[in-house]
Design a protein around this motif. Structure first.
Motif, mmCIF file in Angstrom:
data_model
loop_
_atom_site.group_PDB
_atom_site.id
_atom_site.type_symbol
_atom_site.label_atom_id
_atom_site.label_comp_id
_atom_site.label_asym_id
_atom_site.label_seq_id
_atom_site.Cartn_x
_atom_site.Cartn_y
_atom_site.Cartn_z
ATOM 1 N N GLU A 491 6.580 15.947 -2.329
ATOM 2 C CA GLU A 491 5.557 15.562 -1.240
ATOM 3 C C GLU A 491 6.398 15.496 0.392
ATOM 4 O OE1 GLU A 491 3.988 11.679 -1.728
ATOM 5 O OE2 GLU A 491 3.011 12.200 -3.751
ATOM 6 N N ALA A 492 5.450 15.905 1.459
ATOM 7 C CA ALA A 492 6.287 16.225 2.793
ATOM 8 C C ALA A 492 6.731 14.742 3.158
ATOM 9 C CB ALA A 492 5.259 16.440 3.844
ATOM 10 N N ARG A 493 6.064 13.422 2.560
ATOM 11 C CA ARG A 493 6.410 12.298 3.066
ATOM 12 C C ARG A 493 5.731 11.310 2.112
ATOM 13 N NH1 ARG A 493 8.210 10.113 8.715
ATOM 14 N NH2 ARG A 493 9.282 7.927 8.003
ATOM 15 N N ALA A 494 6.398 10.320 1.699
ATOM 16 C CA ALA A 494 6.008 9.357 0.699
ATOM 17 C C ALA A 494 4.507 8.917 1.192
ATOM 18 C CB ALA A 494 6.937 8.148 0.371
ATOM 19 N N ALA A 495 3.655 8.732 0.398
ATOM 20 C CA ALA A 495 2.309 8.143 0.743
ATOM 21 C C ALA A 495 2.557 6.563 1.119
ATOM 22 C CB ALA A 495 1.239 8.271 -0.310
ATOM 23 N N GLU A 496 1.807 6.082 2.163
ATOM 24 C CA GLU A 496 1.904 4.834 2.689
ATOM 25 C C GLU A 496 0.596 4.031 2.252
ATOM 26 O OE1 GLU A 496 3.211 4.533 6.609
ATOM 27 O OE2 GLU A 496 5.004 5.655 6.438
ATOM 28 N N PRO A 497 0.840 2.844 1.808
ATOM 29 C CA PRO A 497 -0.671 2.295 1.564
ATOM 30 C C PRO A 497 -0.782 1.422 2.863
ATOM 31 C CG PRO A 497 1.490 0.776 0.990
ATOM 32 C CD PRO A 497 2.065 2.276 1.209
ATOM 33 N N PRO A 498 -2.192 1.039 2.679
ATOM 34 C CA PRO A 498 -2.813 0.390 3.872
ATOM 35 C C PRO A 498 -2.172 -0.993 4.144
ATOM 36 C CG PRO A 498 -4.168 0.037 1.991
ATOM 37 C CD PRO A 498 -2.927 1.061 1.583
ATOM 38 N N GLY A 499 -1.655 -1.013 5.333
ATOM 39 C CA GLY A 499 -0.680 -2.474 5.802
ATOM 40 C C GLY A 499 -1.604 -3.299 6.243
ATOM 41 N N ALA A 500 -0.969 -4.355 6.907
ATOM 42 C CA ALA A 500 -1.558 -5.611 7.678
ATOM 43 C C ALA A 500 -1.973 -5.305 8.626
ATOM 44 C CB ALA A 500 -0.459 -6.668 7.400
ATOM 45 N N CYS A 501 -2.370 -6.102 9.733
ATOM 46 C CA CYS A 501 -2.957 -5.601 11.064
ATOM 47 C C CYS A 501 -1.458 -5.401 11.957
ATOM 48 C CB CYS A 501 -3.314 -7.121 11.628
ATOM 49 S SG CYS A 501 -2.099 -8.331 11.877
ATOM 50 N N ALA A 502 -1.863 -4.822 13.199
ATOM 51 C CA ALA A 502 -0.861 -4.214 13.968
ATOM 52 C C ALA A 502 0.275 -5.177 14.581
ATOM 53 C CB ALA A 502 -1.472 -3.426 15.221
ATOM 54 N N GLY A 503 0.040 -6.447 14.675
ATOM 55 C CA GLY A 503 1.100 -7.227 14.954
ATOM 56 C C GLY A 503 1.767 -7.872 13.969
ATOM 57 N N ALA A 504 1.565 -7.645 12.653
ATOM 58 C CA ALA A 504 2.487 -8.118 11.583
ATOM 59 C C ALA A 504 4.000 -7.533 11.760
ATOM 60 C CB ALA A 504 1.975 -7.958 10.263
ATOM 61 N N LEU A 523 2.489 -4.732 -2.949
ATOM 62 C CA LEU A 523 2.941 -6.064 -2.973
ATOM 63 C C LEU A 523 3.239 -6.495 -1.556
ATOM 64 C CD1 LEU A 523 3.500 -8.546 -4.794
ATOM 65 C CD2 LEU A 523 5.865 -7.778 -4.684
ATOM 66 N N LEU A 524 3.804 -5.857 -0.715
ATOM 67 C CA LEU A 524 3.956 -6.413 0.499
ATOM 68 C C LEU A 524 3.195 -5.943 1.616
ATOM 69 C CD1 LEU A 524 8.017 -5.760 0.442
ATOM 70 C CD2 LEU A 524 6.912 -7.940 0.101
ATOM 71 N N GLY A 525 2.597 -5.004 1.351
ATOM 72 C CA GLY A 525 1.482 -4.472 2.413
ATOM 73 C C GLY A 525 0.384 -5.493 2.771
ATOM 74 N N THR A 526 0.083 -6.402 1.806
ATOM 75 C CA THR A 526 -0.829 -7.120 2.160
ATOM 76 C C THR A 526 -0.728 -8.384 3.421
ATOM 77 O OG1 THR A 526 -0.185 -8.702 0.528
ATOM 78 C CG2 THR A 526 -1.829 -7.274 -0.314
ATOM 79 N N HIS A 527 0.719 -8.382 3.754
ATOM 80 C CA HIS A 527 1.118 -9.440 4.754
ATOM 81 C C HIS A 527 1.941 -8.730 5.681
ATOM 82 C CE1 HIS A 527 0.530 -11.713 1.036
ATOM 83 N NE2 HIS A 527 0.437 -12.897 1.936
ATOM 84 N N TYR A 528 2.378 -7.445 5.589
ATOM 85 C CA TYR A 528 3.134 -6.782 6.527
ATOM 86 C C TYR A 528 3.069 -5.284 6.622
ATOM 87 C CZ TYR A 528 5.877 -10.797 5.058
ATOM 88 O OH TYR A 528 6.112 -12.003 4.499
ATOM 89 N N ARG A 529 3.116 -4.719 7.709
ATOM 90 C CA ARG A 529 3.283 -3.245 7.804
ATOM 91 C C ARG A 529 4.377 -2.531 7.163
ATOM 92 N NH1 ARG A 529 3.973 -1.778 13.444
ATOM 93 N NH2 ARG A 529 5.045 -3.609 13.519
ATOM 94 N N VAL A 530 3.931 -1.503 6.318
ATOM 95 C CA VAL A 530 5.010 -1.152 5.526
ATOM 96 C C VAL A 530 5.090 0.591 5.702
ATOM 97 C CG1 VAL A 530 4.818 -2.621 3.756
ATOM 98 C CG2 VAL A 530 3.534 -0.806 3.682
#
Length: 914
Positions: A491-504, A523-530
């Protein structure tokens, strides 16, 4: 044995038993051959040297050979110790017979007896005591020869022969002692090696049994994991949400991989413990290989690899264990698929090889170096075992292939033209014979092997069979995993899961395993931007693209490992503040220490609990936030410190100008007198100058060409000179000029002192004459001292050394101290004493006054800012703190000391410049 310690008694007993049981008989037979050979060789010497005795000597030698033959073929095996004694005594008896027959003790055959005494302890394991008894008997037989043999005896020759023979006997006994000790040590070493070998075999047996038991125990929880998972995925418990289905498939696939690994380990343990029972039956190899290739072809197509299977000619019948051969083919095809890139090709070929069959799996992949062609079949061997290896693996597959092929009596080997030029794996299988196995044993063997295992449950006393047992989907689970891993890497780049809000906070996650990467991201994307990266290089690029708040990375990754990523981040000043968490399955302490030494902020081992990982991540992010806040506060503090320093410089200048203000009145009065004197004198000088101009102007207008007019004007000028005292006028002009010059010089000195004191630019450090500086400061205070009726005295050592300092700053110190002394004496007058002297390597300046003094308990507080003893509005409380800062900056000390009688001493200590 008398020469051994008491602790060796048991060992000596075992040595004797081993010697008598195994080694002594062989030694006797060896010695018999050597003695027989030499005995026959000396027959010719008997015939040449003693022809008259030849028949008797020959008879004796034949008798000895008969005894040697009896020992060799008969008694040496049953009675080794008696045979050894008989060989020695028979040989010695023959030699004594020959010696007696050749004219003992004058004959030369005594040398033969001496040779036997030295040589036989080397050939035979004679004990020292036994040797001493036998050699003593033979030596005595030689010594008594003069009493038996008739004829003249040369005492000298007899003594020499006897001495040499006794020396030979002693040498033989000594050899027996040393050789016995050597043999005993060798026996002890052999015993240790045998004991170690037995322990190793027992340890290996226990390990194999433990491994087999452990693997069987592991199958039970795996069965209870896989069976419900497959039932859930099949919808037997109702529909499965899409979000949950992905996790269940990941769990199922990795459980199958774990099961396959356990099966391989179990097979290795069985082979190692010689407990692997083959079920050789006549099989169609073309069908087995073709089925596996057909099952793997969709995976090869996904990777863009051409996979084919060919059969050359007709194949002879072979008898093999079908499960074992399937395992061999799956491992070989799986390796080829793993190490061949897109656009490559893999070919399996079956052809007759004599009575057997040869299987060849060829690929156009990574290839092997020549020194790795044999090592790849070693257990747990990896061609690339570095932390940045591109391909996963345990090093079990090819090892198991070799073990299974060799169990069939076959051979496996690898060929390669070098790195990047592909590999060819060859397997030769003999025709073999079918095994007759009982039904129960075959059933147990079937349950033991297969791509999807079944296991026994003790509680139910029945077998639970996994769904789809033996299916290609289970058998090729590793192949599917490798293809999925390759697809993710493409893949051109690893697919990123949906992250938290912009200010996280933002986290960069690096892991080469697609499933683990996605799991950590979710696991971490529910609280942080990843942001996700497939290896350390991608993670480093992501960090440099936009600074994250945390980096979570695996350790072993291709291109750049996690430890290399951590080192790169910590060595870069721009990124060293980003916390790094290493997540790895390597739980050994050395790996953890290495990661922490490289600057990692945390090390988490797999498997981990999600809550633990979240808690560690939250702790690192909180620490990072606190560090950022601390950095901001440090920057503000540094800015405030710079402003404070600028304010301090300005305050020092202000205080200096304030001191000038206090001096202004006295200085103005001091300057007013010379200025007035100069001004009055200048006015009088102007009047005198005008009179002289009036006298000189008529003279300047005289014309030499008109004598009459010249005489008339000279007459008038003489009448005016009679009215003016010209000499008195000239004297008055000179006096007025001196008054003006003196007043201007006094004014110039005052202006120079003020300029030196109030100069705002900073001078560099240079040698300063303290006596001169003190005198300059006192001159500034001359009007105040006079007005307040204060007497001043100054004393300085004649050879007072200079100090290396900023003269302007020191002038401010002395002006402040003198001003404080004047202020203390302002009401009642008094005396100020200034003293400068050398004390060791320091220059001491003391300014004493006899004013009211200061309390001893509050002297130190006067150096604190804004503390003053003066009345309201008469002091800022900054003079002494500024003085202390200036003195400390020059490496000096300043203090206020109350005088015993009355007054205060201000003491300044400065290092001298010499």
């Amino acid at each position: 044995m008398w020469f051994l310690s008491s602790s060796d008694t048991g060992l000596c007993r075992e040595y004797r038993q081993d010697l008598h049981a195994h080694r002594m008989g062989e030694s006797v037979r060896t010695a018999a051959i050597v003695v027989f050979t030499m005995n026959v060789a000396f027959v010719g010497l008997d015939w040449l040297a003693f022809p008259d005795k030849f028949e008797s000597f020959l008879t004796a030698r034949m008798a000895l050979n008969f005894v040697l033959g009896a020992l060799y073929f008969g008694t040496s095996r049953r009675f080794p110790l008696a045979s050894q004694t008989a060989l020695c005594m028979a040989t010695g008896g023959l030699l004594l017979w020959v010696i007696y027959g050749s004219g003992a003790p004058m004959g030369d055959y005594y040398v033969g007896l001496m040779l036997a005494m030295v040589g036989l302890p080397v050939l035979l394991p004679l004990e020292p005591g036994h040797t001493a008894v036998m050699w003593s008997i033979l030596t005595a037989g030689f010594l008594v020869s003069p009493m038996v043999v008739e004829g003249p005896i040369d005492a000298k020759t007899y003594a020499i022969h006897s001495l040499f023979l006794a020396s030979g006997a002693f040498t033989g006994i000594a050899s027996s002692i040393f050789l016995t000790r050597f043999r005993l040590r060798d026996f002890a070493k052999r015993r240790e090696i045998e004991a170690a070998h037995d322990d190793l075999k027992e340890t290996d047996r226990i390990k194999s049994r433990f491994t087999a038991n452990m693997h069987h125990e592991l199958r039970t929880p795996l069965t209870l994991t896989l069976a419900p998972l497959e039932a859930i995925l099949a919808g037997e418990f109702g529909p499965v949400p899409d979000a949950l289905s992905g996790y269940l498939k990941t769990m199922h696939g990795n459980a199958l991989r774990l099961l396959k690994l356990i099966n391989n380990l179990l097979d290795l343990a069985k082979v190692e413990g010689q407990q692997f029972n083959l079920r050789r039956q006549r099989v169609d190899l073309a069908t087995i290989v073709g089925g596996i290739v057909d099952g793997a072809r969709p995976l090869a197509d996904r990777k863009g690899i051409a996979l084919s299977a060919t059969v050359e000619g007709s194949l002879p019948s072979v008898h093999v264990d079908s499960d074992a051969i399937e395992n061999v083919v799956v491992n070989l095809v799986g390796n080829a698929l793993k190490f061949t890139e897109a656009g490559g090709r893999i070919e399996t070929r079956l052809l007759a090889n004599g009575d057997g069959v040869r299987l060849t799996v060829s690929d156009s992949g990574a290839g092997l170096p020549s020194d790795q062609l044999e090592r790849v079949f070693d257990r747990f061997a990896q061609v690339d075992s570095s932390a940045t290896r591109k391909h996963e693996g345990t090093g079990i597959g090819l090892s198991l292939v070799k073990e299974l092929v060799e169990l069939h009596g076959g051979r496996v080997w690898a060929e390669s033209d070098g790195l990047g030029r592909g590999t060819r794996m060859h397997v030769d299988l003999p025709p073999g014979e079918a095994d007759a196995i009982a039904f129960s044993e075959a059933e147990d063997d079937t349950s033991r092997r297969g791509a999807a295992a079944s296991t026994s449950l003790d509680a139910m006393a029945a077998e639970i069979e996994l769904p789809g047992e033996g299916s290609d989907r289970h058998r090729l689970v590793d192949l599917e995993h490798n293809v999925a891993r390759w697809e993710a890497a493409g893949e051109a780049r690893a697919a990123e899961p949906p992250g938290a809000c912009a200010g996280a906070p933002e986290i960069v996650i690096a892991d080469d395993n697609t499933e683990m990467r996605q799991f950590l991201g979710t696991l971490l994307g529910t609280h942080y931007r990843v942001r996700l990266a497939r290896n350390g290089r991608e993670a480093l690029e992501a960090v440099r693209e936009r600074m994250p708040d945390l980096v979570v990375t695996d350790v072993m990754m291709p291109e750049m490992s996690g430890t290399e990523l951590c080192q790169a981040l910590k060595n870069d000043p721009d990124t060293r503040g980003i916390p790094v968490m290493l997540v790895s399955s390597k739980a050994d302490r050395e790996m953890q220490i290495e990661g922490l030494e490289l600057g990692a902020d945390d090390y988490v081992t797999k498997p981990f609990h999600p809550r633990e990982l979240r808690a560690r991540v939250a702790g690192l992010l909180k620490m990072h936030a606190l560090q950022d806040e601390l950095s901001v506060r440090n920057e503000r503090l540094e800015t405030t410190l710079v402003e404070l320093r600028a304010a301090e410089v300005q305050l020092v200048q202000t205080e200096r100008l304030a001191a000038v203000g206090e001096l202004a009145a006295g200085v103005a009065h001091e300057m007013n007198n010379p200025v007035n004197f100069s001004l009055n004198a200048a006015r009088a000088l102007k009047t005198a100058a005008e009179e002289m101009v009036q006298l000189a102007r008529p003279l300047a207008q005289l014309d030499e060409r008109e004598p009459d007019q010249l005489i008339e004007q000279v007459g008038k000028l003489r009448l005016r000179l009679n009215d003016i005292d010209f000499e008195e006028l000239l004297e008055e002009v000179a006096q007025l000029s001196r008054i003006v010059a003196d007043g201007l010089e006094r004014t110039g000195r005052l202006v120079g002192d003020l300029r030196d004191f109030t100069r705002s630019e900073r001078a560099g450090a240079a040698p300063v004459d303290l006596a001169k500086g003190l005198q300059s400061a006192l001159r500034l205070f001359a009007p105040s001292l006079k007005d307040h009726k204060i007497a001043v005295s100054i004393r300085a050592d004649e050879h007072l050394p200079p100090v290396l300092a900023d003269g302007r700053s020191l002038n401010q110190v002395f002006v402040n101290l003198i001003d404080n002394a004047i202020d203390a004496l302002a009401h009642n007058g008094g005396k100020i004493e200034v003293d400068a002297h050398l004390d060791g390597d320091r220059v001491i300046v003391e300014i004493r006054d006899d004013g009211p003094g200061i309390p001893s308990s509050g002297a130190d507080r006067l150096f604190d800012p804004f503390v003053t003893t003066k009345g309201a509005g008469r002091g800022s409380g900054l003079g002494l703190p500024i003085c202390r800062r200036i003195v400390h900056a020059h490496g000096g000390e300043i203090s206020l000391v109350p005088r015993k009688e009355r007054g205060t001493i201000a003491r300044v200590s400065l290092p001298s410049a010499r």
